[in-house]
Scaffold this motif. Structure first.
Motif, PDB file in Angstrom:
ATOM      1  N   GLU A 292       4.737  -1.236  -7.637  1.00 43.72           N
ATOM      2  CA  GLU A 292       4.273  -2.769  -7.374  1.00 43.72           C
ATOM      3  C   GLU A 292       3.984  -2.545  -5.636  1.00 43.72           C
ATOM      4  O   GLU A 292       4.576  -2.073  -5.099  1.00 43.72           O
ATOM      5  CB  GLU A 292       5.746  -3.562  -7.629  1.00 43.72           C
ATOM      6  CG  GLU A 292       5.787  -4.947  -7.172  1.00 43.72           C
ATOM      7  CD  GLU A 292       7.242  -5.392  -7.720  1.00 43.72           C
ATOM      8  OE1 GLU A 292       7.810  -4.903  -8.428  1.00 43.72           O
ATOM      9  OE2 GLU A 292       7.695  -6.354  -7.178  1.00 43.72           O
TER      10      GLU A 292
ATOM     11  N   LYS B 186       7.153  -0.616  -4.237  1.00 45.65           N
ATOM     12  CA  LYS B 186       8.233  -0.582  -5.065  1.00 45.65           C
ATOM     13  C   LYS B 186       8.050   0.031  -6.427  1.00 45.65           C
ATOM     14  O   LYS B 186       6.899  -0.250  -7.006  1.00 45.65           O
ATOM     15  CB  LYS B 186       8.602  -1.973  -5.374  1.00 45.65           C
ATOM     16  CG  LYS B 186      10.237  -2.104  -6.118  1.00 45.65           C
ATOM     17  CD  LYS B 186      10.605  -3.582  -6.336  1.00 45.65           C
ATOM     18  CE  LYS B 186      10.979  -4.394  -5.319  1.00 45.65           C
ATOM     19  NZ  LYS B 186      11.374  -5.493  -5.803  1.00 45.65           N
TER      20      LYS B 186
ATOM     21  N   ARG C 152       7.005 -13.351   0.659  1.00 46.88           N
ATOM     22  CA  ARG C 152       6.662 -12.264   0.178  1.00 46.88           C
ATOM     23  C   ARG C 152       6.045 -12.381  -1.093  1.00 46.88           C
ATOM     24  O   ARG C 152       6.496 -12.896  -1.936  1.00 46.88           O
ATOM     25  CB  ARG C 152       8.120 -11.266  -0.271  1.00 46.88           C
ATOM     26  CG  ARG C 152       7.984  -9.907  -0.243  1.00 46.88           C
ATOM     27  CD  ARG C 152       9.194  -9.035  -0.449  1.00 46.88           C
ATOM     28  NE  ARG C 152       9.174  -9.214  -1.940  1.00 46.88           N
ATOM     29  CZ  ARG C 152      10.344  -8.930  -2.566  1.00 46.88           C
ATOM     30  NH1 ARG C 152      11.464  -8.687  -1.979  1.00 46.88           N
ATOM     31  NH2 ARG C 152      10.479  -8.934  -3.993  1.00 46.88           N
TER      32      ARG C 152
ATOM     33  N   ASP D 141       4.379 -10.353  -4.286  1.00 44.81           N
ATOM     34  CA  ASP D 141       4.764  -9.442  -5.300  1.00 44.81           C
ATOM     35  C   ASP D 141       3.606  -9.175  -6.264  1.00 44.81           C
ATOM     36  O   ASP D 141       3.305  -9.972  -7.076  1.00 44.81           O
ATOM     37  CB  ASP D 141       5.927  -9.405  -5.868  1.00 44.81           C
ATOM     38  CG  ASP D 141       7.359  -9.094  -4.990  1.00 44.81           C
ATOM     39  OD1 ASP D 141       7.116  -9.073  -3.702  1.00 44.81           O
ATOM     40  OD2 ASP D 141       8.372  -9.359  -5.559  1.00 44.81           O
TER      41      ASP D 141
ATOM     42  N   GLU E 234       5.342 -12.400  -8.874  1.00 46.01           N
ATOM     43  CA  GLU E 234       6.316 -13.217  -8.273  1.00 46.01           C
ATOM     44  C   GLU E 234       6.032 -13.477  -6.685  1.00 46.01           C
ATOM     45  O   GLU E 234       5.529 -12.586  -6.085  1.00 46.01           O
ATOM     46  CB  GLU E 234       7.829 -13.097  -8.536  1.00 46.01           C
ATOM     47  CG  GLU E 234       8.502 -12.043  -7.612  1.00 46.01           C
ATOM     48  CD  GLU E 234      10.022 -11.943  -7.968  1.00 46.01           C
ATOM     49  OE1 GLU E 234      10.616 -12.896  -8.161  1.00 46.01           O
ATOM     50  OE2 GLU E 234      10.451 -10.850  -8.053  1.00 46.01           O
TER      51      GLU E 234
ATOM     52  N   GLU F 282       8.073 -14.582  -3.584  1.00 47.70           N
ATOM     53  CA  GLU F 282       9.509 -14.826  -3.039  1.00 47.70           C
ATOM     54  C   GLU F 282       9.743 -15.810  -1.826  1.00 47.70           C
ATOM     55  O   GLU F 282       9.138 -15.109  -0.599  1.00 47.70           O
ATOM     56  CB  GLU F 282      10.092 -13.571  -2.887  1.00 47.70           C
ATOM     57  CG  GLU F 282      10.044 -12.676  -3.984  1.00 47.70           C
ATOM     58  CD  GLU F 282      11.621 -12.415  -4.558  1.00 47.70           C
ATOM     59  OE1 GLU F 282      12.449 -13.158  -4.116  1.00 47.70           O
ATOM     60  OE2 GLU F 282      11.825 -11.443  -5.226  1.00 47.70           O
TER      61      GLU F 282
HETATM   62 MG   LIG Z   1      10.778  -9.059  -8.385  1.00 47.80          MG
END
Ligand SMILES: [Mg+2]
Ligand SMILES: Nc1ncnc2c1ncn2[C@@H]1O[C@H](COP(=O)(O)OP(=O)(O)O)[C@@H](O)[C@H]1O
Length: 297
Positions: A178, A194, A243, A245, A257, A259
């Motif tokens: 990710e 990630k 953030r 993602d 998502e 954030e």
């Molecule tokens: Mg997440």
């Protein structure tokens, strides 16, 4: 001298890896920063020039109480990110709104508490997770043959008071991971990779967050372009921190998502990230103080 509260959760005190670099950068900038649990009733929030949401990760099971706390703090001092942003961002139904605004979002189906727990289309492989969630809690991956277990999981989430979302599993994450892009004061700061978090056939995590494999990453032009589109589609100005993602798909990056509430910022993966953040933070607080002074006489 500015005085800020770094809002965390008791359970996150030793887990928030951004805290040390953040406190060091605050000290360097001459900002007094105090780490406090958001739900500590002994804290007087008005003592602070601002309350910065950091690792309040246990709010997901008590969202109304958390939003009430955000409201209370906002009445007493500056909440960062602000109340309207937090209200909008803590329920992943915002993904539907961004999709309608033309952002490439992972296909998402929602089940409200009143919906039948099997009211979602079939996918070869899919993810079922709560609409209010963090740290991968409640997120599980299923194959088509496991639909019965998936429906039981949806039903269990609903019983716990969680609305549910269902997405196809974007399998490229297994190799590519990710990408999370960090924006401070609306400008790109750094990005990380990630590793995948949902091994096939595993139960949902019982920890505050599932263990994550993080490394620095240079985002692709396509990822940067999608992140910009996301931030341009917000129903408010770009907040102090964001953030984005993204997961890779055969059709390009897809929003997983956004954030804006309590994201890890991964300061340690990028030289200068924490001081850059604190500089933006001080600007935002000073601007707000000037504005408040001007409007209250
Ligand atoms: Mg997440
Ligand atoms: N549709 C999906 N396809 C592939 N992996 C997913 C998908 N949805 C979630 N995941 C995996 O589960 C993790 C947690 O899901 P996410 O939507 O980010 O919720 P949280 O708010 O708990 O972080 C992601 O980081 C990703 O590894």
């Amino acid at each position: 001298m500015l005085r800020i509260a770094l809002a965390t959760a008791v359970a996150a005190f030793t887990l928030d890896e951004d805290m040390d670099p953040l406190r060091a950068a605050c000290a360097q900038a001459g900002v007094t920063a105090q780490r406090v649990a958001w739900n500590d009733p002994t804290v007087s929030w008005q003592r602070f020039d601002a309350v910065l949401l950091r690792s309040t990760w246990d709010y997901t099971d008590q969202l109304p109480a958390f939003l009430q706390w955000c409201e209370r703090v906002s009445a007493q001092t500056q909440l960062i990110n602000p109340l309207d942003v937090v209200r909008w961002n803590t329920d992943k139904r915002y993904l539907g709104e961004l999709a309608r605004a033309g952002v490439p979002v992972i296909e998402t189906h929602y089940l409200s508490l009143a919906d039948a727990p099997d009211d979602f289309p079939g996918f070869a492989e899919f993810v079922l997770k709560p609409t209010v969630g963090a740290g991968s809690r409640g997120a599980r991956r299923f194959v088509a043959d496991e639909r019965e277990q998936a429906v039981a999981h949806a039903s269990a989430l609903q019983t716990q008071g969680h609305e549910v979302m269902v997405q196809p599993y974007l399998a490229q994450v297994d190799s590519a991971g990710e990408t999370a892009l960090l924006y401070f004061a609306g400008a790109f700061s750094h990005a990380i990779r990630k590793g995948p978090l949902l091994p096939r056939g595993s139960a949902a995590t019982r920890a505050l967050f599932a263990p994550e494999q993080i490394s620095a990453r240079q985002p692709s032009d396509a990822e940067l372009a999608v992140a910009e589109r996301v931030l341009d589609a917000l129903p408010f100005a770009r907040p102090l921190y964001a953030r984005v993602d993204l997961l890779p798909s055969p059709d390009g990056p897809r929003l997983l998502e956004l954030e804006l509430t309590e994201p890890s910022l991964f300061f340690d993966t990028a030289a200068g990230a924490a001081p850059r953040f604190v500089a933006a933070l001080c600007d935002a607080i000073s601007t707000d103080i000037l504005h408040r002074t001007a409007t209250t006489g």
